[in-house]
Write a protein that holds these residues in place. Structure first.
Motif, short mmCIF file in Angstrom:
data_model
loop_
_atom_site.label_atom_id
_atom_site.label_comp_id
_atom_site.label_asym_id
_atom_site.label_seq_id
_atom_site.Cartn_x
_atom_site.Cartn_y
_atom_site.Cartn_z
N GLY A 1 33.39 35.78 46.16
CA GLY A 1 32.09 35.11 46.09
C GLY A 1 31.42 35.25 45.09
O GLY A 1 30.26 34.19 44.82
N ASP A 2 31.04 36.29 44.33
CA ASP A 2 30.45 36.47 43.11
C ASP A 2 30.74 37.51 42.38
O ASP A 2 31.80 38.43 42.89
CB ASP A 2 28.84 36.76 43.49
CG ASP A 2 28.44 38.01 44.06
OD1 ASP A 2 28.83 38.92 43.49
OD2 ASP A 2 27.77 38.01 45.15
N HIS A 3 30.41 37.87 41.23
CA HIS A 3 31.09 38.73 40.19
C HIS A 3 30.88 40.22 40.51
O HIS A 3 31.57 41.13 40.55
CB HIS A 3 30.53 38.25 38.69
CG HIS A 3 31.11 36.86 38.25
ND1 HIS A 3 32.31 36.79 37.87
CD2 HIS A 3 30.37 35.79 38.08
CE1 HIS A 3 32.43 35.18 37.53
NE2 HIS A 3 31.18 34.97 37.76
N SER A 4 29.65 40.33 41.13
CA SER A 4 29.27 41.85 41.41
C SER A 4 30.19 42.18 42.43
O SER A 4 30.51 43.44 42.55
CB SER A 4 27.70 41.91 41.82
OG SER A 4 27.03 41.47 40.89
N LYS A 5 30.49 41.40 43.37
CA LYS A 5 31.29 41.76 44.55
C LYS A 5 32.52 41.94 44.08
O LYS A 5 33.56 42.66 44.36
CB LYS A 5 31.39 40.92 45.52
CG LYS A 5 30.16 40.54 46.19
CD LYS A 5 29.89 39.50 47.49
CE LYS A 5 28.71 39.61 48.25
NZ LYS A 5 28.53 38.46 49.05
N THR A 6 33.33 41.06 43.24
CA THR A 6 34.61 41.46 42.47
C THR A 6 34.72 42.66 41.99
O THR A 6 35.83 43.32 42.11
CB THR A 6 34.71 40.20 41.31
OG1 THR A 6 34.70 39.04 42.02
CG2 THR A 6 36.06 40.39 40.65
N ILE A 7 33.51 43.19 41.14
CA ILE A 7 33.89 44.38 40.41
C ILE A 7 33.61 45.53 41.65
O ILE A 7 34.69 46.42 41.56
CB ILE A 7 32.45 44.70 39.59
CG1 ILE A 7 32.59 43.57 38.33
CG2 ILE A 7 32.34 46.15 39.26
CD1 ILE A 7 31.26 43.52 37.68
N ALA A 8 32.85 45.33 42.54
CA ALA A 8 32.91 46.21 43.94
C ALA A 8 34.26 46.32 44.46
O ALA A 8 34.85 47.51 44.78
CB ALA A 8 31.77 46.00 44.75
N LEU A 9 34.84 45.18 44.78
CA LEU A 9 36.18 45.18 45.27
C LEU A 9 37.54 46.02 44.76
O LEU A 9 38.07 46.48 45.03
CB LEU A 9 36.42 43.71 45.65
CG LEU A 9 35.81 43.08 47.07
CD1 LEU A 9 35.85 41.59 46.96
CD2 LEU A 9 36.18 43.72 48.06
N VAL A 10 37.26 45.67 43.31
CA VAL A 10 38.16 46.14 42.47
C VAL A 10 38.07 47.69 42.22
O VAL A 10 38.96 48.52 42.18
CB VAL A 10 38.39 45.51 41.13
CG1 VAL A 10 39.54 46.14 40.12
CG2 VAL A 10 38.95 44.18 41.31
N GLN A 11 36.97 48.06 42.04
CA GLN A 11 36.49 49.54 41.98
C GLN A 11 36.82 50.23 43.09
O GLN A 11 37.20 51.52 43.08
CB GLN A 11 35.05 49.51 41.61
CG GLN A 11 34.61 51.00 41.48
CD GLN A 11 33.17 51.21 40.77
OE1 GLN A 11 33.00 51.30 39.40
NE2 GLN A 11 32.29 50.86 41.54
N SER A 12 36.88 49.68 44.30
CA SER A 12 37.08 50.40 45.57
C SER A 12 38.66 50.58 45.80
O SER A 12 39.07 51.22 46.67
CB SER A 12 36.37 49.84 46.72
OG SER A 12 36.92 48.60 47.08
#
Length: 288
Positions: A174-185
């Protein structure tokens, strides 16, 4: 009789001039490409800046998706928008006479970062990271240039196949901040992210380099742009488009520019985004 007539005229005069004056409001929106709180803070300040420079009331209208930003522009709910390359192309094709008028200096040579969860053991590379095959992969929004269009193009070109046939699982955050959070987790092993959002999140302390890292940087392409409706001068007067363009290009408030983040805004025009249109047609997102 004359006194009665004078009294009536006086009352009418007072009524007319006591009515509220409804000034036209110039409205704009932006694609929701990162943290919504940060977006509102940024664009409320931009609204204040534009109001001062243009001499009209300016209002920022937040939206919940990339497609909603295009719809608001198409339906004349907003007259100006901060679009990505792809959403800008789609919006301008929907509204005759609309034009890209400004872009960040960096937007002529934008890039996507492929990022990976460190636990996946995928190494960084200057060449396309072929070992991402069979991993789990998340794009950003389906309408994102840097989070979907361009990374999908490079994936298709390298593997000669669609992402769903290359990866074990494909998602859209949905957005880039969430992409980072999903991969980081570790929810996804690999993702595609706007490099400017990555830099912002790194600066904000939201990225743990022990858990997520950049593994590849795409070749450059044109991206973000300010796009305005061509019919806006019917409401705000002749020369208004040029006034808006000048206000954006002459923005020198470091706090405003850093919030994007951009060094400065420069002129743009529709023809600059032909590579985006051609790519979207090639992978089937847009019909010619």
């Amino acid at each position: 009789m004359n006194k009665t007539r004078l009294a009536i005229l006086t009352i009418l005069f007072l009524l007319v001039f006591s009515l509220p004056v409804f000034a036209e409001v110039f409205r704009f929106t932006a694609i929701p490409d990162e943290n919504t709180t940060r977006l509102k803070e940024r664009f409320d300040k931009i609204a204040g800046y534009l109001s001062e420079k243009l001499g009209v009331d300016v209002e920022y209208i937040p939206v919940k998706s990339y497609s909603a930003s295009v719809a608001a522009f198409k339906n004349n709910q907003v007259q100006l928008a901060w679009f990505g390359g792809l959403s800008g192309v789609i919006a301008r094709r929907s509204v005759k006479g609309s034009m890209a008028i400004a872009q960040g200096e960096e937007d002529t040579q934008f890039v996507t970062y492929f990022i990976a969860y460190t636990g996946a053991g995928i190494k960084s590379s200057e060449n396309f990271p072929a070992d991402i095959k069979d991993s789990t992969f998340t794009f950003g929004s389906k309408g994102s240039t840097s989070g979907r269009l361009m990374p999908e193009y490079f994936i298709r070109r390298h593997f000669n196949n669609t992402p769903r046939k290359v990866f074990k699982r494909v998602g859209f955050s949905g957005d880039h901040s969430k992409t980072i959070a999903l991969v980081q987790s570790g929810s996804y092993e690999v993702g595609a992210v706007n490099y400017k959002v990555w830099e912002n999140e790194m600066k904000a302390g939201n990225i743990d380099p022990e858990k997520v890292r950049v593994i590849w940087k795409t070749p450059a392409y044109p991206d973000y742009n300010w796009t305005i409706r061509g019919d806006v001068e019917k409401k705000f007067g002749k020369g208004f488009i040029r006034k808006v363009q000048d206000a954006l290009i002459n923005m020198n408030d470091r706090d405003l520019l850093d919030s994007f983040p951009r060094e400065r805004f420069i002129p743009a025009e529709n023809s600059m985004y032909k590579p985006i249109l051609d790519t979207a047609v090639e992978i089937g997102i847009i019909e010619r």
